[in-house]
Design a protein around this motif. Structure first.
Motif, PDB file in Angstrom:
ATOM      1  N   THR A 121      15.184  -0.112  25.630  1.00  0.00           N
ATOM      2  CA  THR A 121      14.202   0.807  26.203  1.00  0.00           C
ATOM      3  C   THR A 121      13.540   1.633  25.113  1.00  0.00           C
ATOM      4  N   ALA A 122      14.347   2.132  24.180  1.00  0.00           N
ATOM      5  CA  ALA A 122      13.804   2.938  23.087  1.00  0.00           C
ATOM      6  C   ALA A 122      12.817   2.130  22.254  1.00  0.00           C
ATOM      7  N   GLU A 123      13.161   0.887  21.965  1.00  0.00           N
ATOM      8  CA  GLU A 123      12.272   0.043  21.161  1.00  0.00           C
ATOM      9  C   GLU A 123      10.979  -0.278  21.904  1.00  0.00           C
ATOM     10  N   THR A 124      11.061  -0.484  23.217  1.00  0.00           N
ATOM     11  CA  THR A 124       9.851  -0.744  23.998  1.00  0.00           C
ATOM     12  C   THR A 124       8.944   0.476  24.000  1.00  0.00           C
ATOM     13  N   GLU A 125       9.538   1.655  24.148  1.00  0.00           N
ATOM     14  CA  GLU A 125       8.746   2.885  24.132  1.00  0.00           C
ATOM     15  C   GLU A 125       8.062   3.059  22.782  1.00  0.00           C
ATOM     16  N   LEU A 126       8.783   2.816  21.699  1.00  0.00           N
ATOM     17  CA  LEU A 126       8.193   2.938  20.369  1.00  0.00           C
ATOM     18  C   LEU A 126       7.079   1.907  20.180  1.00  0.00           C
ATOM     19  N   ALA A 127       7.275   0.721  20.734  1.00  0.00           N
ATOM     20  CA  ALA A 127       6.261  -0.326  20.598  1.00  0.00           C
ATOM     21  C   ALA A 127       4.955   0.079  21.282  1.00  0.00           C
ATOM     22  N   VAL A 128       5.046   0.683  22.466  1.00  0.00           N
ATOM     23  CA  VAL A 128       3.814   1.077  23.152  1.00  0.00           C
ATOM     24  C   VAL A 128       3.151   2.250  22.433  1.00  0.00           C
ATOM     25  N   LEU A 129       3.942   3.138  21.842  1.00  0.00           N
ATOM     26  CA  LEU A 129       3.361   4.236  21.066  1.00  0.00           C
ATOM     27  C   LEU A 129       2.639   3.699  19.827  1.00  0.00           C
ATOM     28  N   ARG A 130       3.239   2.716  19.178  1.00  0.00           N
ATOM     29  CA  ARG A 130       2.593   2.117  18.003  1.00  0.00           C
ATOM     30  C   ARG A 130       1.298   1.411  18.400  1.00  0.00           C
ATOM     31  N   ALA A 131       1.355   0.697  19.517  1.00  0.00           N
ATOM     32  CA  ALA A 131       0.153  -0.006  19.974  1.00  0.00           C
ATOM     33  C   ALA A 131      -0.945   0.991  20.314  1.00  0.00           C
ATOM     34  N   GLY A 132      -0.574   2.111  20.913  1.00  0.00           N
ATOM     35  CA  GLY A 132      -1.561   3.138  21.233  1.00  0.00           C
ATOM     36  C   GLY A 132      -2.200   3.718  19.994  1.00  0.00           C
ATOM     37  N   ILE A 133      -1.391   3.989  18.994  1.00  0.00           N
ATOM     38  CA  ILE A 133      -1.918   4.532  17.733  1.00  0.00           C
ATOM     39  C   ILE A 133      -2.816   3.512  17.044  1.00  0.00           C
ATOM     40  N   ASP A 134      -2.448   2.232  17.131  1.00  0.00           N
ATOM     41  CA  ASP A 134      -3.226   1.177  16.480  1.00  0.00           C
ATOM     42  C   ASP A 134      -4.479   0.790  17.264  1.00  0.00           C
ATOM     43  N   GLY A 135      -4.619   1.324  18.489  1.00  0.00           N
ATOM     44  CA  GLY A 135      -5.790   1.000  19.294  1.00  0.00           C
ATOM     45  C   GLY A 135      -5.723  -0.357  19.973  1.00  0.00           C
ATOM     46  N   ASP A 136      -4.527  -0.908  20.133  1.00  0.00           N
ATOM     47  CA  ASP A 136      -4.350  -2.227  20.725  1.00  0.00           C
ATOM     48  C   ASP A 136      -4.215  -2.082  22.248  1.00  0.00           C
ATOM     49  N   THR A 177      -4.759  -4.196  24.684  1.00  0.00           N
ATOM     50  CA  THR A 177      -4.086  -5.310  25.348  1.00  0.00           C
ATOM     51  C   THR A 177      -2.577  -5.138  25.308  1.00  0.00           C
ATOM     52  N   ARG A 178      -2.072  -4.780  24.153  1.00  0.00           N
ATOM     53  CA  ARG A 178      -0.629  -4.589  23.977  1.00  0.00           C
ATOM     54  C   ARG A 178      -0.132  -3.398  24.791  1.00  0.00           C
ATOM     55  N   VAL A 179      -0.918  -2.337  24.846  1.00  0.00           N
ATOM     56  CA  VAL A 179      -0.532  -1.159  25.626  1.00  0.00           C
ATOM     57  C   VAL A 179      -0.340  -1.537  27.091  1.00  0.00           C
ATOM     58  N   LEU A 180      -1.311  -2.238  27.664  1.00  0.00           N
ATOM     59  CA  LEU A 180      -1.204  -2.609  29.078  1.00  0.00           C
ATOM     60  C   LEU A 180      -0.038  -3.563  29.304  1.00  0.00           C
ATOM     61  N   LEU A 191      -5.603  -2.984  37.043  1.00  0.00           N
ATOM     62  CA  LEU A 191      -6.110  -2.090  35.998  1.00  0.00           C
ATOM     63  C   LEU A 191      -6.752  -2.897  34.884  1.00  0.00           C
ATOM     64  N   SER A 192      -7.836  -2.388  34.344  1.00  0.00           N
ATOM     65  CA  SER A 192      -8.412  -3.000  33.154  1.00  0.00           C
ATOM     66  C   SER A 192      -7.670  -2.481  31.928  1.00  0.00           C
ATOM     67  N   GLU A 193      -7.731  -3.240  30.857  1.00  0.00           N
ATOM     68  CA  GLU A 193      -7.088  -2.817  29.617  1.00  0.00           C
ATOM     69  C   GLU A 193      -7.639  -1.470  29.151  1.00  0.00           C
ATOM     70  N   GLN A 194      -8.960  -1.308  29.244  1.00  0.00           N
ATOM     71  CA  GLN A 194      -9.572  -0.073  28.756  1.00  0.00           C
ATOM     72  C   GLN A 194      -9.153   1.124  29.597  1.00  0.00           C
ATOM     73  N   ALA A 195      -9.076   0.938  30.915  1.00  0.00           N
ATOM     74  CA  ALA A 195      -8.664   2.042  31.780  1.00  0.00           C
ATOM     75  C   ALA A 195      -7.233   2.456  31.469  1.00  0.00           C
ATOM     76  N   PHE A 218      -3.666   6.284  28.894  1.00  0.00           N
ATOM     77  CA  PHE A 218      -2.533   6.437  27.974  1.00  0.00           C
ATOM     78  C   PHE A 218      -2.839   7.493  26.913  1.00  0.00           C
ATOM     79  N   LEU A 219      -4.039   7.420  26.334  1.00  0.00           N
ATOM     80  CA  LEU A 219      -4.405   8.392  25.304  1.00  0.00           C
ATOM     81  C   LEU A 219      -4.551   9.795  25.870  1.00  0.00           C
TER      82      LEU A 219
END
Length: 455
Positions: free
Chosen positions: A314-329, A331-334, A348-352, A357-358
């Motif tokens: 769970t911790a690694e998944t949470e960190l992964a979504v935070l990294r994807a958010g920072i990187d602007g990814d 698709t990965r965030v959704l 939901l669309s990826e952009q929404a 998320f941001l």
């Protein structure tokens, strides 16, 4: 002090009346938006809302238990029950719940202590101050001294509080029904189940002793975080004895110079936001009454009854979504949000998903220096409570998985605490330490890294 209702029926009547009042107020507010009100009507509405805030304090404060804990949360964060024009009034009225609750006489609490530990206070302690230093949702805290001279804090659970809490939990859906008017997509039944499990744990001080011991061991010798040590020989299911920490309430620094507020804010942020990833364990109850400003510049953290462990995956998944958010990814965030049960890609669309998320996490994910204040909390709460804005950003299509409910509550309360401190800083550079294992760039970060290397 008003007598505390213990039966389910008695407490249901109080909670039901409270929830019904809020539901009616929300309905009236929606109707009133369509009508033009004159100055007299507005003044009357303001007076009614002021009375409502006072009634909330009286009801939640006297009830203790789960309802009291809800009041402590609301004192930091208004989830939409009271209109924005009365938020300051509401929070001020509820602020008395942050550090204390109505007290129970020592004649009652001393008997509870003796039943739990098998001996009266004068046998177990060389000194015992019968005046409580704090009265919280399920127990009171006293100052005492052991035979070896050590000063300790003695937390004694209220007699019969478990029956009151069980009644609260059975009626929790009544409380949550108010919030469903604001965010109807939430699975409130699952949230109630999760909250019930955590509260049952909080009723057993042996579990709190384990949480406190784990955190104390992990932070022993830390340069700016203090956790009290547990006196295991004098702790039981209804009594918890820990090292006494001398300190001042967090609110005393609210008006201090910005540099002091920045330093304390960074410590608070590191502890509550970083610990889940450093230790896979976190406190789910950050509020000002659980923090002390110590004379050596450290911050003492207290009260770990409401805690939770998170597994490595769970911790690694949470960190992964935070990294994807920072990187602007986007698709990965959704994708990651969908895998954790927060969203469904089919609706939901990826952009929404990315934009929302941001908006929720941008206060520490965006790489910028900014002041954190009440407007940040208001913006986040407005995002949660409205259907959407002109940009289509809303949390309505999202779910809050039950196993993340305590974490979400804790993060929201953390932001509210930081807003009271009003620091100006770049939280992103601090969070990078646990999100990307980045090298610290702040003085406190370097001090912590050096301490970790010495250990």
């Amino acid at each position: 002090m008003a007598r505390m209702a213990r039966s389910r029926a008695g407490r249901a009547a109080q909670l039901g009346g409270l929830a019904g009042t809020q539901a009616a107020r929300l309905a009236v507010q929606k109707t009133g938006d369509l009508m033009r009100s004159d100055a007299r009507a507005e003044a009357a509405a303001h007076a009614r809302r002021a009375l409502l805030a006072q009634q909330l304090v009286a009801t939640l404060g006297t009830m203790r238990g789960v309802a009291m804990k809800l009041g402590q949360m609301l004192s930091l964060v208004d989830i939409g029950i009271v209109g924005p024009e009365n938020r300051s009034l509401f929070q001020s009225a509820l602020s008395t719940l942050q550090d204390s609750a109505p007290t129970v006489p020592w004649s009652v609490m001393s008997g509870q202590l003796e039943r739990a530990l098998g001996a009266p206070p004068h046998v177990l302690f060389t000194e015992f101050d019968a005046d409580p230093v704090a009265a919280a949702s399920i127990g009171q805290v006293y100052r005492a001294r052991l035979a070896n001279g050590a000063r300790v804090a003695v937390k004694i659970q209220y007699p019969d509080i478990e029956a009151a809490v069980v009644a609260d939990l059975k009626n929790l859906r009544t409380l949550l029904s108010v919030y469903r008017l604001i965010h109807p997509a939430l699975d409130t039944a699952a949230l109630a189940d999760e909250f019930e499990a955590r509260i049952h744990e909080e009723l057993d001080y042996r579990i709190e002793a384990d949480h406190t011991g784990l955190l104390a061991e992990a932070h022993r010798g830390h340069p700016f975080i203090r956790i009290p040590e547990v006196v295991e020989s004098l702790s039981s299911r209804t009594v918890l004895v820990t090292e006494w920490l001398d300190g001042r309430p967090l609110r005393e620094i609210y008006t201090a110079p910005r540099s002091d507020r920045n330093r304390v804010a960074e410590i608070v942020f590191r502890f509550y936001a970083g610990t889940p990833y450093r230790l896979h364990h976190y406190s789910g109850d950050p509020h000002p009454g659980n923090m002390l400003l110590l004379d050596d510049g450290a911050v003492g953290f207290l009260d770990f009854g409401l805690c939770k462990r998170i597994d490595t995956r769970t911790a690694e998944t949470e960190l992964a979504v935070l990294r994807a958010g920072i990187d602007g990814d986007a698709t990965r965030v959704l994708d990651l949000m969908e895998s954790r049960g927060f969203a469904r890609g089919s609706t939901l669309s990826e952009q929404a998903a990315y934009d929302t998320f941001l908006r929720v996490f941008g206060w520490y994910l965006c790489d910028r220096e900014a002041e954190i204040g009440p407007d940040d909390v208001k913006e986040l709460m407005a995002l949660i409570s409205r259907a959407g804005d002109s940009a289509g950003v809303s949390v309505r299509p999202f779910n809050l998985p039950a196993d993340h409910a305590l974490r979400g509550r804790a993060e929201l309360q953390l932001l509210a605490i930081l807003a009271h401190l009003r620091p100006r800083m770049n939280l992103h550079t601090i969070a990078q330490e646990w999100i990307f294992d980045a090298t610290p760039v702040t003085e406190l970060g370097l001090a912590q890294r050096n301490w970790e290397l010495r250990r």
